[in-house]
Design a protein around this motif. Sequence first.
Motif, mmCIF file in Angstrom:
data_model
loop_
_atom_site.group_PDB
_atom_site.id
_atom_site.type_symbol
_atom_site.label_atom_id
_atom_site.label_comp_id
_atom_site.label_asym_id
_atom_site.label_seq_id
_atom_site.Cartn_x
_atom_site.Cartn_y
_atom_site.Cartn_z
ATOM 1 N N VAL A 173 4.000 -20.474 -6.511
ATOM 2 C CA VAL A 173 4.277 -19.566 -5.387
ATOM 3 C C VAL A 173 2.976 -18.848 -5.034
ATOM 4 N N PRO A 174 2.264 -19.306 -3.990
ATOM 5 C CA PRO A 174 1.038 -18.615 -3.579
ATOM 6 C C PRO A 174 1.368 -17.404 -2.708
ATOM 7 N N ILE A 175 0.748 -16.289 -3.002
ATOM 8 C CA ILE A 175 0.952 -15.073 -2.213
ATOM 9 C C ILE A 175 -0.415 -14.528 -1.820
ATOM 10 N N GLU A 176 -0.666 -14.472 -0.540
ATOM 11 C CA GLU A 176 -1.922 -13.933 -0.012
ATOM 12 C C GLU A 176 -1.682 -12.486 0.395
ATOM 13 N N ILE A 177 -2.409 -11.571 -0.213
ATOM 14 C CA ILE A 177 -2.237 -10.147 0.089
ATOM 15 C C ILE A 177 -3.285 -9.735 1.117
ATOM 16 N N PRO A 178 -2.864 -9.259 2.275
ATOM 17 C CA PRO A 178 -3.827 -8.903 3.329
ATOM 18 C C PRO A 178 -4.646 -7.680 2.948
ATOM 19 N N SER A 179 -5.834 -7.598 3.529
ATOM 20 C CA SER A 179 -6.701 -6.449 3.274
ATOM 21 C C SER A 179 -6.135 -5.199 3.935
ATOM 22 N N LEU A 180 -6.649 -4.049 3.544
ATOM 23 C CA LEU A 180 -6.147 -2.788 4.085
ATOM 24 C C LEU A 180 -6.461 -2.659 5.570
ATOM 25 N N ARG A 181 -7.588 -3.185 6.006
ATOM 26 C CA ARG A 181 -7.938 -3.078 7.432
ATOM 27 C C ARG A 181 -7.027 -3.943 8.305
ATOM 28 N N GLU A 182 -6.327 -4.905 7.676
ATOM 29 C CA GLU A 182 -5.374 -5.727 8.417
ATOM 30 C C GLU A 182 -4.016 -5.044 8.529
ATOM 31 N N ARG A 183 -3.839 -3.942 7.868
ATOM 32 C CA ARG A 183 -2.581 -3.191 7.913
ATOM 33 C C ARG A 183 -2.893 -1.696 7.995
ATOM 34 N N ARG A 184 -3.600 -1.340 9.057
ATOM 35 C CA ARG A 184 -4.096 0.034 9.203
ATOM 36 C C ARG A 184 -2.996 1.078 9.237
ATOM 37 N N GLU A 185 -1.805 0.665 9.685
ATOM 38 C CA GLU A 185 -0.729 1.650 9.769
ATOM 39 C C GLU A 185 -0.333 2.191 8.401
ATOM 40 N N GLU A 186 -0.785 1.551 7.328
ATOM 41 C CA GLU A 186 -0.466 2.024 5.980
ATOM 42 C C GLU A 186 -1.504 3.005 5.434
ATOM 43 N N ILE A 187 -2.669 3.093 6.087
ATOM 44 C CA ILE A 187 -3.766 3.884 5.527
ATOM 45 C C ILE A 187 -3.360 5.343 5.331
ATOM 46 N N LEU A 188 -2.758 5.938 6.362
ATOM 47 C CA LEU A 188 -2.391 7.351 6.251
ATOM 48 C C LEU A 188 -1.225 7.538 5.282
ATOM 49 N N HIS A 189 -0.295 6.583 5.299
ATOM 50 C CA HIS A 189 0.831 6.648 4.373
ATOM 51 C C HIS A 189 0.326 6.615 2.926
ATOM 52 N N LEU A 190 -0.569 5.678 2.646
ATOM 53 C CA LEU A 190 -1.136 5.574 1.303
ATOM 54 C C LEU A 190 -1.980 6.797 0.948
ATOM 55 N N SER A 191 -2.694 7.317 1.918
ATOM 56 C CA SER A 191 -3.521 8.503 1.685
ATOM 57 C C SER A 191 -2.670 9.668 1.203
ATOM 58 N N HIS A 192 -1.534 9.890 1.876
ATOM 59 C CA HIS A 192 -0.645 10.979 1.468
ATOM 60 C C HIS A 192 0.013 10.677 0.124
ATOM 61 N N HIS A 193 0.320 9.421 -0.116
ATOM 62 C CA HIS A 193 0.918 9.038 -1.403
ATOM 63 C C HIS A 193 -0.036 9.360 -2.558
ATOM 64 N N PHE A 194 -1.307 8.956 -2.413
ATOM 65 C CA PHE A 194 -2.287 9.230 -3.458
ATOM 66 C C PHE A 194 -2.592 10.718 -3.553
ATOM 67 N N LEU A 195 -2.615 11.406 -2.419
ATOM 68 C CA LEU A 195 -2.883 12.847 -2.415
ATOM 69 C C LEU A 195 -1.807 13.585 -3.216
ATOM 70 N N GLU A 196 -0.548 13.212 -3.019
ATOM 71 C CA GLU A 196 0.541 13.847 -3.771
ATOM 72 C C GLU A 196 0.402 13.577 -5.276
ATOM 73 N N ASP A 197 0.037 12.330 -5.604
ATOM 74 C CA ASP A 197 -0.121 11.985 -7.021
ATOM 75 C C ASP A 197 -1.213 12.830 -7.685
ATOM 76 N N PHE A 198 -2.373 12.933 -7.020
ATOM 77 C CA PHE A 198 -3.496 13.651 -7.622
ATOM 78 C C PHE A 198 -3.310 15.161 -7.552
ATOM 79 N N ASN A 199 -2.567 15.656 -6.586
ATOM 80 C CA ASN A 199 -2.225 17.085 -6.575
ATOM 81 C C ASN A 199 -1.390 17.433 -7.801
#
Length: 535
Positions: free
Chosen positions: A391-417
Motif C-alpha cells: 500500500v503506497p501512500i504519498e504524503i503531500p508537502s505542507l505547501r501543497e495544503r496551505r489551509e492546514e498551516i494556521l490550524h497546525l500552528s494553533h495546535h502546536f501553540l496550544e501544546d507548547f503553552n
Amino acid sequence: MKLSVSDGIERAIELFSHSELDAIDVVNHHNEVVGLLSLDDLSEVLSGGNVGETIGQIIQNVTTQHSTLQVQEVEKNQYSALLESPVFTDIINSLYDGVFITDGYGITVKVNKSYERITNLKAEQLIGYHMEDLIKAGYISKSASIQVLKEKKPITLMQSIHNGRKIIVSGTPIFNEDHDILYVVNSVRDITELLKLKLQIDELQELKALRNSSNATFAHQSVESSIYSSEIMMKLFTVIDRVAKSDAKVLLQGETGVGKTMIAKYMHEHSNRSDGSFLELNCGAFPPNLIEAELFGYEPGAFTGALTKGKKGLLEVADNGTLFLDEIGDLPLELQVKLLKVIEDKAFIPIGSSKLKHINVRIIAASHRNIRKLVEVGDFREDLFYRLNVVPIEIPSLRERREEILHLSHHFLEDFNREYDTSKTLSIEVLDTLHDYQWPGNIRELKNLIERLVVITSSDQIELEDLPYELIDSKSKVGSLYNEEIIPLKEAIERVERQMITKALRKYKTTRKAAEVLEVSQSTIVQKMKKWRFD
C-alpha cells in the motif's frame, strides 16, 4: 629396672643406655608403679629441651597428652562411625541439595546422591581424593573445603563444575575440643536454573523498559486525523483508516518533515496491534553493522564490543506490534536481503546464534527518497520494494495544503503553552507570514518554530519582528500578487482577501471598521478570520 619420680632425666638416659628396653616402669616413694616412660617419650622430652624436669613431671605430661589423644581418637572414631552409618547415608541421600564431606586434611570422605545428580560425578571418582586433585582434574573450579581449612570458619562460594553448571557451596567446619578441624561439611545447591530464570527476568524487565520507553517517546507524537483539515489530507486519511485495520505493509513517501512518523504511529494506534509495541529504526542513522545488530539482536560475545549478555533485536521486541523502518532507502543492500528473508519467512536468526526465532510483526516503511528510482539505478532491491510497497501512500508537502498551516500552528501553540506553562498568542501579521511561507522543512519545521517562539519571546503576543529573518524575507518576496509564480485562481483570490483583510485589521483594529472600509459585512470578516484562525 625402675625409675623414681624424683629421678632426673640423666638417670633415665643412663638406664636406657645400659638396657635394651623400650620402656621403664616409674615408681613413687612407696615403690608403687605410677607410670611407664618409653624411649619415644624420652626422645620427645629431649627434642623439646625440657631437660630440667623430673621423671615424675615427665610422666604426668605424657599421661595428659595420651589422654587428650585418646579423647580425640574417640571423637574421630565416633564421627567416622556416623559417616559410615547406613542411617546417616539414608538421611543425606533424602536431601534435595548436595552434601559433600571432607576430613580435616581436605580428603573427600562422603557425598550424597544429590551431589552425584547435580555434578554428574560418581562417588568413586571423588572419595579418597584430595580437593586439590579434584580441581586439577577439572571437576570443580575451586574448593570451599580448602578455604574453610585455611580460614577455620564457614565459607560460601560459587563453583563452576565440569558439566558447565553453576553451584553454590556452603562449607561448615566441625571442630574438636582443641579447635582443630575434624571434618568439613559442604551443602551444595544447583543455581544454574536460578541464574537462567534471573536472566530471563532481567531480559523481560529490559524488554518492558524498552517498550515503555518507546511508548513514552512516541506518545506525544500521536495525532488525530482531525488536525489535518485540508481536502487532500482528509481523503488520504480515509485510506489510512482503512489500511490501519489490516496487516498490509505500507510504504510512506514524502518530503522530510511531512509527518511520516506521526502517521505510522496513528496507523499502529488504530490497528489490531495497538496493545503491542511501536518501535522505530532510522535506517540512515547507523552504520550497516549497527543496523543489523539493532534489527536482529545478537548472542553474548557475538562480536567485539558486544554486550556480555547479548541483546534482543527490534524485530523480537516488536513481536505482535509494529516496526517502523524510517528512511528505508538508506538500508544497505546486504541488509535488504536479510530483511526480505524476514518478511517472507516471518522468522530470523540473531547474530552469533543458530536458533531460528519466529515473529509476528507488521512492518511500515518510509522514505523521503523515491524508492522506485533507487530500484532503477540498482540501489534498492526490486523484490524488497514490491514486498514493502503493498500500500503506497504519498504524503503531500505542507505547501501543497496551505489551509492546514494556521490550524497546525494553533495546535502546536496550544501544546507548547501547556508544556511550558505559558499563554502565548500569534498576531495577525505572524499568522499571515506563516501561511505564505514555503516551509521546506514541512510540519517538523513549523513545529520547531512554534516551540522556539514560545520559549524565546518575552511578550505573550508573538509579533512579526519575533520571526526569523528567513520568514520575514520570504514574506517580502511573495507579498505581491504580481510575481512570476503561477498559482490557481482560487488561491490567488484567497491571497488577495487575506492581504486586504490583514491590512485593514492592522490599520483600523476592529472588524466593524475593517468591514466598512472593505465594503463587506462584519460577519464576512469574522468568518474569514475563523477560517484562517486569526482569533
